[in-house]
Design a protein around this motif. Structure first.
Motif, PDB file in Angstrom:
ATOM      1  N   GLY A   1       3.417 -67.567  20.740  1.00 48.81           N
ATOM      2  CA  GLY A   1       4.637 -68.128  20.195  1.00 48.81           C
ATOM      3  C   GLY A   1       5.128 -67.522  18.902  1.00 48.81           C
ATOM      4  O   GLY A   1       6.010 -68.096  18.257  1.00 48.81           O
ATOM      5  N   GLN A   2       4.617 -66.365  18.503  1.00 48.84           N
ATOM      6  CA  GLN A   2       5.037 -65.719  17.269  1.00 48.84           C
ATOM      7  C   GLN A   2       6.021 -64.585  17.564  1.00 48.84           C
ATOM      8  O   GLN A   2       5.916 -63.895  18.575  1.00 48.84           O
ATOM      9  CB  GLN A   2       3.829 -65.145  16.525  1.00 48.84           C
ATOM     10  N   THR A   3       6.969 -64.358  16.677  1.00 56.02           N
ATOM     11  CA  THR A   3       7.875 -63.230  16.825  1.00 56.02           C
ATOM     12  C   THR A   3       7.206 -61.973  16.288  1.00 56.02           C
ATOM     13  O   THR A   3       6.294 -62.034  15.456  1.00 56.02           O
ATOM     14  CB  THR A   3       9.186 -63.451  16.067  1.00 56.02           C
ATOM     15  N   LEU A   4       7.687 -60.830  16.768  1.00 52.94           N
ATOM     16  CA  LEU A   4       7.145 -59.562  16.281  1.00 52.94           C
ATOM     17  C   LEU A   4       7.362 -59.414  14.781  1.00 52.94           C
ATOM     18  O   LEU A   4       6.467 -58.968  14.060  1.00 52.94           O
ATOM     19  CB  LEU A   4       7.797 -58.398  17.033  1.00 52.94           C
ATOM     20  N   GLY A   5       8.550 -59.809  14.295  1.00 53.94           N
ATOM     21  CA  GLY A   5       8.828 -59.694  12.867  1.00 53.94           C
ATOM     22  C   GLY A   5       7.843 -60.471  12.025  1.00 53.94           C
ATOM     23  O   GLY A   5       7.373 -59.987  10.981  1.00 53.94           O
ATOM     24  N   ASN A   6       7.498 -61.686  12.465  1.00 56.54           N
ATOM     25  CA  ASN A   6       6.559 -62.507  11.707  1.00 56.54           C
ATOM     26  C   ASN A   6       5.135 -61.961  11.756  1.00 56.54           C
ATOM     27  O   ASN A   6       4.321 -62.256  10.876  1.00 56.54           O
ATOM     28  CB  ASN A   6       6.556 -63.937  12.245  1.00 56.54           C
ATOM     29  N   MET A   7       4.829 -61.175  12.794  1.00 60.79           N
ATOM     30  CA  MET A   7       3.463 -60.676  12.963  1.00 60.79           C
ATOM     31  C   MET A   7       3.227 -59.338  12.273  1.00 60.79           C
ATOM     32  O   MET A   7       2.084 -58.914  12.113  1.00 60.79           O
ATOM     33  CB  MET A   7       3.148 -60.536  14.459  1.00 60.79           C
ATOM     34  N   LYS A   8       4.298 -58.659  11.857  1.00 62.80           N
ATOM     35  CA  LYS A   8       4.116 -57.363  11.208  1.00 62.80           C
ATOM     36  C   LYS A   8       3.485 -57.540   9.831  1.00 62.80           C
ATOM     37  O   LYS A   8       3.899 -58.380   9.039  1.00 62.80           O
ATOM     38  CB  LYS A   8       5.450 -56.636  11.088  1.00 62.80           C
ATOM     39  N   SER A   9       2.477 -56.723   9.563  1.00 59.58           N
ATOM     40  CA  SER A   9       1.740 -56.819   8.308  1.00 59.58           C
ATOM     41  C   SER A   9       2.381 -55.946   7.239  1.00 59.58           C
ATOM     42  O   SER A   9       2.774 -54.807   7.500  1.00 59.58           O
ATOM     43  CB  SER A   9       0.293 -56.375   8.524  1.00 59.58           C
ATOM     44  N   SER A  10       2.474 -56.485   6.041  1.00 53.79           N
ATOM     45  CA  SER A  10       2.952 -55.724   4.895  1.00 53.79           C
ATOM     46  C   SER A  10       1.809 -55.325   3.968  1.00 53.79           C
ATOM     47  O   SER A  10       2.032 -54.807   2.871  1.00 53.79           O
ATOM     48  CB  SER A  10       3.992 -56.535   4.111  1.00 53.79           C
ATOM     49  N   ASP A  11       0.591 -55.603   4.394  1.00 50.51           N
ATOM     50  CA  ASP A  11      -0.599 -55.246   3.614  1.00 50.51           C
ATOM     51  C   ASP A  11      -0.619 -53.727   3.405  1.00 50.51           C
ATOM     52  O   ASP A  11      -0.640 -52.956   4.361  1.00 50.51           O
ATOM     53  CB  ASP A  11      -1.840 -55.704   4.379  1.00 50.51           C
ATOM     54  N   SER A  12      -0.627 -53.282   2.155  1.00 54.47           N
ATOM     55  CA  SER A  12      -0.532 -51.849   1.867  1.00 54.47           C
ATOM     56  C   SER A  12      -1.691 -51.051   2.445  1.00 54.47           C
ATOM     57  O   SER A  12      -1.543 -49.866   2.744  1.00 54.47           O
ATOM     58  CB  SER A  12      -0.447 -51.616   0.355  1.00 54.47           C
ATOM     59  N   SER A  13      -2.841 -51.688   2.642  1.00 57.45           N
ATOM     60  CA  SER A  13      -3.989 -50.957   3.186  1.00 57.45           C
ATOM     61  C   SER A  13      -3.766 -50.561   4.635  1.00 57.45           C
ATOM     62  O   SER A  13      -4.348 -49.594   5.127  1.00 57.45           O
ATOM     63  CB  SER A  13      -5.261 -51.799   3.075  1.00 57.45           C
ATOM     64  N   TRP A  14      -2.906 -51.349   5.348  1.00 58.37           N
ATOM     65  CA  TRP A  14      -2.611 -51.031   6.745  1.00 58.37           C
ATOM     66  C   TRP A  14      -1.526 -49.967   6.871  1.00 58.37           C
ATOM     67  O   TRP A  14      -1.314 -49.415   7.948  1.00 58.37           O
ATOM     68  CB  TRP A  14      -2.140 -52.275   7.502  1.00 58.37           C
ATOM     69  N   MET A  15      -0.809 -49.698   5.788  1.00 54.04           N
ATOM     70  CA  MET A  15       0.339 -48.805   5.870  1.00 54.04           C
ATOM     71  C   MET A  15      -0.052 -47.336   6.004  1.00 54.04           C
ATOM     72  O   MET A  15       0.789 -46.491   6.283  1.00 54.04           O
ATOM     73  CB  MET A  15       1.253 -48.987   4.650  1.00 54.04           C
ATOM     74  N   THR A  16      -1.315 -47.029   5.768  1.00 49.92           N
ATOM     75  CA  THR A  16      -1.756 -45.633   5.891  1.00 49.92           C
ATOM     76  C   THR A  16      -2.704 -45.426   7.070  1.00 49.92           C
ATOM     77  O   THR A  16      -2.823 -44.302   7.550  1.00 49.92           O
ATOM     78  CB  THR A  16      -2.466 -45.172   4.611  1.00 49.92           C
ATOM     79  N   ILE A  17      -3.372 -46.484   7.540  1.00 51.05           N
ATOM     80  CA  ILE A  17      -4.368 -46.285   8.605  1.00 51.05           C
ATOM     81  C   ILE A  17      -3.942 -46.867   9.943  1.00 51.05           C
ATOM     82  O   ILE A  17      -4.668 -46.768  10.927  1.00 51.05           O
ATOM     83  CB  ILE A  17      -5.746 -46.871   8.211  1.00 51.05           C
ATOM     84  N   ARG A  18      -2.742 -47.461  10.023  1.00 47.06           N
ATOM     85  CA  ARG A  18      -2.226 -47.961  11.294  1.00 47.06           C
ATOM     86  C   ARG A  18      -0.790 -47.461  11.502  1.00 47.06           C
ATOM     87  O   ARG A  18      -0.022 -47.320  10.548  1.00 47.06           O
ATOM     88  CB  ARG A  18      -2.225 -49.502  11.339  1.00 47.06           C
ATOM     89  N   ILE A  19      -0.447 -47.212  12.769  1.00 40.57           N
ATOM     90  CA  ILE A  19       0.913 -46.874  13.188  1.00 40.57           C
ATOM     91  C   ILE A  19       1.277 -47.824  14.318  1.00 40.57           C
ATOM     92  O   ILE A  19       0.492 -48.049  15.231  1.00 40.57           O
ATOM     93  CB  ILE A  19       0.999 -45.410  13.669  1.00 40.57           C
ATOM     94  N   ARG A  20       2.492 -48.376  14.279  1.00 40.94           N
ATOM     95  CA  ARG A  20       2.911 -49.309  15.317  1.00 40.94           C
ATOM     96  C   ARG A  20       4.275 -48.879  15.871  1.00 40.94           C
ATOM     97  O   ARG A  20       5.067 -48.215  15.188  1.00 40.94           O
ATOM     98  CB  ARG A  20       3.010 -50.720  14.752  1.00 40.94           C
TER      99      ARG A  20
END
Length: 304
Positions: free
Chosen positions: A202-221
């Motif tokens: 029941g969650q939207t994609l926008g609400n599930m996207k992480s803004s955690d800076s540690s994920w911004m370099t080691i994950r691609i979505r």
């Protein structure tokens, strides 16, 4: 590796018939069970037609088999086989047909012995076109149970692939079934989707996207949900240094509860019930930095 000539081959095609219908159960696609003991020399079999351009309801080939037979000298059908127990004695065969003329292939009229294959084993059934070249219009995949194979024993198959030539290969979907021929950089962005190991429904994609800076370099979505185009299963081919996490969404673009498990290279993903789209997240297996350019050679194919 040749392209797969069969469409929707990730699904389990339904058996069409048997020459001994009261002795074999063909009611479940992908599995046939011997239900009774036959007498000596009794043919207990089941069969389906992977390519037949004269009967649309049993045609799974991307083009006319007649045209293919005109253009090429040899076909190979590759398929995964598993029997239910070591007591099951069975063989499988692939052949080409034109009216009363049949090409049985290099495994012979009796077929390839698969007795005792209790673990999934890929077999390759090659048919050199001699008699039927230029006129073959149908093809038959057939399973035979030996007389002394026990009642209740079964044979399963999956991941069928028909290709040109005399060498079979691992299963890949037909290009016509591919959801994306590649993943361009334009549909990718840095970051993860905050789900843990299980996605909450029941969650939207926008609400599930992480803004955690540690994920911004080691994950691609992927930026948006990729439609599954009616496919329940799909195939992803990506380099061995990548790992992929699928996150599924329903027709209202809300998340579907499912484990968020890591998949490795060349995997078949099974979408949960209710899923009509998928969001893909990638990382490198060593958790080092990743960019969209590292993911652009990934292909996504629908299977069923």
């Amino acid at each position: 590796m040749s392209r797969n000539l069969l469409l929707k081959s990730g699904r389990l095609y339904a058996w069409r018939s048997s020459d001994a219908q009261s002795y074999v159960d063909i009611s479940t696609p992908g599995i046939v069970t011997k239900t009774k003991e036959g007498g000596a020399g009794f043919a207990t079999n089941a069969y389906l037609w992977p390519a037949n351009d004269t009967s649309p309801n049993v045609a799974h080939c991307c083009t006319s088999l007649f045209d293919l037979a005109n253009a090429f000298d040899c076909f190979t059908l590759s398929v995964d086989i598993k029997v239910s127990s070591s007591a099951v004695k069975a063989s499988v065969r692939y052949d080409m047909r034109y009216h009363s003329v049949t090409e049985f292939g290099n495994q012979g009229i009796i077929g390839l012995d698969v007795s005792g294959m209790t673990e999934w084993t890929r077999v390759h059934l090659t048919v050199p076109l001699v008699q039927t070249k230029g006129k073959a219009t149908s093809s038959l995949f057939c399973v035979f149970f030996a007389d002394d194979s026990p009642a209740g024993g079964s044979l399963q198959w999956r991941n069928m692939k028909l290709e040109v030539g005399d060498t079979g290969s691992e299963w890949t979907p037909a290009p016509e079934d591919v959801l994306l021929s590649s993943i361009p950089e334009s549909i990718l962005e840095p970051g993860a989707i905050s789900t843990g190991n299980t996605v909450v429904a029941g969650q939207t994609l926008g609400n599930m996207k992480s803004s955690d800076s540690s994920w911004m370099t080691i994950r691609i979505r992927t930026k948006n949900i990729i439609p599954l185009l009616g496919n329940r299963a799909f195939y992803i081919n990506f380099p061995a240094n990548l790992v992929c996490f699928p996150i599924y969404f329903d027709s209202s673009d809300l998340s579907v509860a499912a484990p968020c498990d890591a998949h490795t290279t060349k995997d078949v993903f099974i979408a949960p019930q209710g899923a009509v789209g998928v969001e893909l997240v990638f990382k490198k297996s060593d958790n080092s930095a990743i960019t969209p350019a590292d993911v652009t050679n990934v292909t996504v194919g629908g299977t069923h």
